[in-house]
Write an enzyme that holds these catalytic residues in place. Structure first.
Site, PDB file in Angstrom:
ATOM      1  N   ASP A 217       0.828  -1.201   0.000  1.00  0.00           N
ATOM      2  CA  ASP A 217       0.000   0.000   0.000  1.00  0.00           C
ATOM      3  C   ASP A 217       0.871   1.262   0.000  1.00  0.00           C
ATOM      4  OD1 ASP A 217      -2.851   0.948   0.480  1.00  0.00           O
ATOM      5  OD2 ASP A 217      -1.872   1.918   2.177  1.00  0.00           O
ATOM      6  N   GLU A 267      13.930 -15.708   0.750  1.00  0.00           N
ATOM      7  CA  GLU A 267      14.158 -16.796   1.710  1.00  0.00           C
ATOM      8  C   GLU A 267      13.197 -17.950   1.446  1.00  0.00           C
ATOM      9  OE1 GLU A 267      13.565 -15.056   5.586  1.00  0.00           O
ATOM     10  OE2 GLU A 267      15.306 -13.734   5.352  1.00  0.00           O
TER      11      GLU A 267
HETATM   12  C1  GLC Z   1      -4.193   3.078  -0.570  1.00  0.00           C
HETATM   13  C2  GLC Z   1      -5.439   2.242  -0.453  1.00  0.00           C
HETATM   14  C3  GLC Z   1      -6.564   3.107  -0.010  1.00  0.00           C
HETATM   15  C4  GLC Z   1      -6.220   3.685   1.343  1.00  0.00           C
HETATM   16  C5  GLC Z   1      -4.888   4.414   1.310  1.00  0.00           C
HETATM   17  C6  GLC Z   1      -4.372   4.659   2.690  1.00  0.00           C
HETATM   18  O1  GLC Z   1      -4.283   4.032  -1.563  1.00  0.00           O
HETATM   19  O2  GLC Z   1      -5.680   1.601  -1.677  1.00  0.00           O
HETATM   20  O3  GLC Z   1      -7.772   2.410   0.058  1.00  0.00           O
HETATM   21  O4  GLC Z   1      -7.212   4.585   1.746  1.00  0.00           O
HETATM   22  O5  GLC Z   1      -3.896   3.643   0.667  1.00  0.00           O
HETATM   23  O6  GLC Z   1      -3.958   3.460   3.287  1.00  0.00           O
END
Ligand code: GLC
Length: 559
Positions: A217, A267
């Site tokens: 993310d 790993e």
């Molecule tokens: C990313 C995710 C989104 C979230 C953001 C903060 O863009 O896809 O849904 O709100 O990160 O974590």
């Protein structure tokens, strides 16, 4: 062959080797909105287990689970309170193990979401940082700064958070912490070795449980370089994000983190894979996240941001295939996910007044009144675009419900909304409606409470028209979107070939045609005039009318 036979009998190429991800079809499950097994209105892990046969019948190679970890749900689970557990409302670690076993037994890999830019403010490390006070090693794991003004009563900078509102929050002792996103999502300080250790632990924890890979993310935001005197928001906005030296985004040194993670991935056998969510400025910047020494693959959102337009699609495909060839990665293709307006709806919207170039883009009015959305046209174009995408070399990332041709839900009442982007007033490109419209629980049956999602209703209410898109309803219709996706995925396994394509001349600016190394051809008519094929050319997917590819339709031909 019948549709059902095609869905189950086609040879399935699911290689156990280290390259399984290169041309995989990855299906995104947003767990709280997929299927609710325990009847509390919230989707759960057992719900996904119960749908394992559905996923296998669809023909996906991998499932990516959006966060299912303990969370106060300030941002749909992307505010993680414990990276190594399951939200008790969604199940237990034992349920998770059952899910991995159920998917693996069907030849489906499992990808989980890692959220390393920020934790929840409920996370033990953040709670410890608050308790330990100013100047402590605990505070150094997050980004704390003294406030301005005599007693620190003013924020250290005027920065705005991604979801709207200020990005600095006071903690009552003159200090403030930084949060890119919601107030409940404090950003980690990646200069601190404890933060590195925490995530190496987490990557091993899930890898040891049999997880095959990770979706990372906001991968472009972890590394930061904040000077003693912080720039203003206006100064930040004026800075170039393509130099690799921006204080907040897409810094070159963020790759050091991923090189460290690669050691962990390697790993395991086969090595764990990763795909970066990196909203960066160019395909060249994105390629940095996709090197074999780093995360290996990165989401390419170019098609998702494009109009339904032949020239745009062709340029994007050419650019990204060139980039992936240069880095040794494979391309990724995405039309929908949990953050954007579903593509069936995007493609059904008229050009935004004064900005026709934005037609069909992700940034257009999600909540447009029904009479402004051409539903049937949107659905037709969505299927054409999806079948184009599924014929491309590289990985295809699908979002739950798109196989049903599901539309965005625009008219969710304010009291039923959950997205912080809605409450914090951000997201002007969606007219402030936020992202709940693509996160409404899936319809599984045409009738019954919550259309088969669960027994206790749905945590975001489903509209009555969801019934038409229910799995059971589409299952019974050979021409449905669902059965077309099933045929396409089964055929894709059968036809899959080397990672390249060659464009063929079509004589029409609004028709694209390409051929893969084994002769598999994809023809997409983006226009309204039928496109005649040569006599004797008979598609294996998609039908002709009077020997021609109809308007806004894709067909596949076998080599
Ligand atoms: C990313 C995710 C989104 C979230 C953001 C903060 O863009 O896809 O849904 O709100 O990160 O974590």
């Amino acid at each position: 062959m019948t549709d059902a036979a095609l869905a189950t009998d086609a040879p399935v190429i699911r290689s156990e080797d280290a390259a399984w991800w290169r041309q995989a079809v990855v299906y995104q499950v947003y767990p709280r909105s997929f299927a609710d097994a325990d009847g509390d209105g919230l989707g759960d892990i057992r719900g996904v287990v119960q749908k394992a046969d559905y996923l296998a019948g669809l023909g996906v190679d991998a499932v990516w689970l959006s966060p299912f970890y303990p969370s106060e749900l300030a941002d749909g689970g992307y505010d993680v309170a414990d990276y190594r557990d399951v939200d008790p409302r969604l199940g237990t670690l034992a349920d998770f193990d059952d899910l991995v076993a159920a998917l693996h037994a069907r030849g489906i890999k499992v990808i989980v979401d890692i959220v390393p830019n920020h934790s929840s403010d409920r996370h033990a490390l953040f709670q410890a940082a608050l308790a330990a006070g100013k100047g402590s090693p605990e505070r150094d794991r997050y980004i704390f700064r003294d406030g301005l003004g005599e007693n620190g009563e003013l924020p250290p900078a005027d920065w705005a958070s991604v979801f709207g509102g200020p990005a600095w929050e006071p903690v009552g002792d003159g200090q403030w912490y930084f949060h890119h996103f919601a107030t409940e999502q404090p950003d980690f300080n990646w200069d601190n070795p404890d933060v590195h250790a925490e995530f190496l632990h987490t990557l091993r924890f899930w890898s040891d449980r049999g997880v095959d890979g990770f979706r990372i993310d906001v991968a472009h935001a972890l590394s930061k370089d904040l000077p003693a005197v912080l720039p203003s928001q206006a100064e930040l906005d004026a800075m170039d994000t393509t130099t690799g030296h921006h204080p907040l985004f897409d810094r070159d040194d963020v790759q050091d983190i991923y090189r460290e993670w690669r050691q962990v991935f390697d790993e395991y056998d086969p090595p764990r894979i990763a795909v970066a969510e990196a909203w960066v400025a160019t395909a060249e910047r994105r390629a940095r996240y996709a090197t074999p020494e780093g995360l290996g693959q990165a989401f390419n959102f170019d098609l998702l941001e494009a109009d339904f337009d032949a020239a745009q699609f062709r340029d994007i495909v050419a650019d990204n295939l060139a980039q992936s060839a240069a880095t040794g990665s494979s391309s990724t293709w995405v039309l929908s996910n949990h953050d954007v307006v579903r593509h069936a709806t995007r493609y059904g919207l008229a050009p935004r007044r004064g900005n026709p170039a934005k037609q069909g883009s992700a940034w257009i009015i999600a909540g447009a009144p029904a009479d402004q959305i051409e539903l049937a046209r949107g659905s037709r174009r969505a299927l054409a675009a999806s079948l184009f995408l599924l014929g491309l070399p590289g990985s295809a990332y699908l979002y739950q419900g798109e196989e049903l041709g599901l539309h965005e839900v625009g008219d969710i009442a304010p009291e039923d909304r959950q997205d912080p982007a809605f409450f914090r007033g951000a997201d002007p490109d969606r007219d402030g409606l936020g992202r709940d419209g693509c996160r409404v629980p899936l319809p599984w049956t045409g009738t019954g409470a919550s259309y088969g999602f669960g027994t206790a209703g749905a945590h975001i209410p489903q509209p009555a028209w969801f019934s038409d898109y229910a799995v059971a309803v589409e299952d019974a219709d050979p021409a449905s979107s669902l059965n077309t996706y099933r045929r396409a995925l089964a055929l894709r396994h059968e036809l899959q070939t080397g990672e390249s394509l060659e464009w063929l001349e079509t004589g029409r600016a609004d028709v694209l045609r390409f051929v893969r190394p084994n002769g598999w051809q994809v023809v997409t008519n983006f226009g309204m005039e039928p496109y005649p094929l040569a006599a004797g050319e008979a598609p294996v997917l998609g039908g002709l009318v009077d020997g021609a590819v109809p308007a806004e339709t894709t067909v596949w031909l076998r080599g």
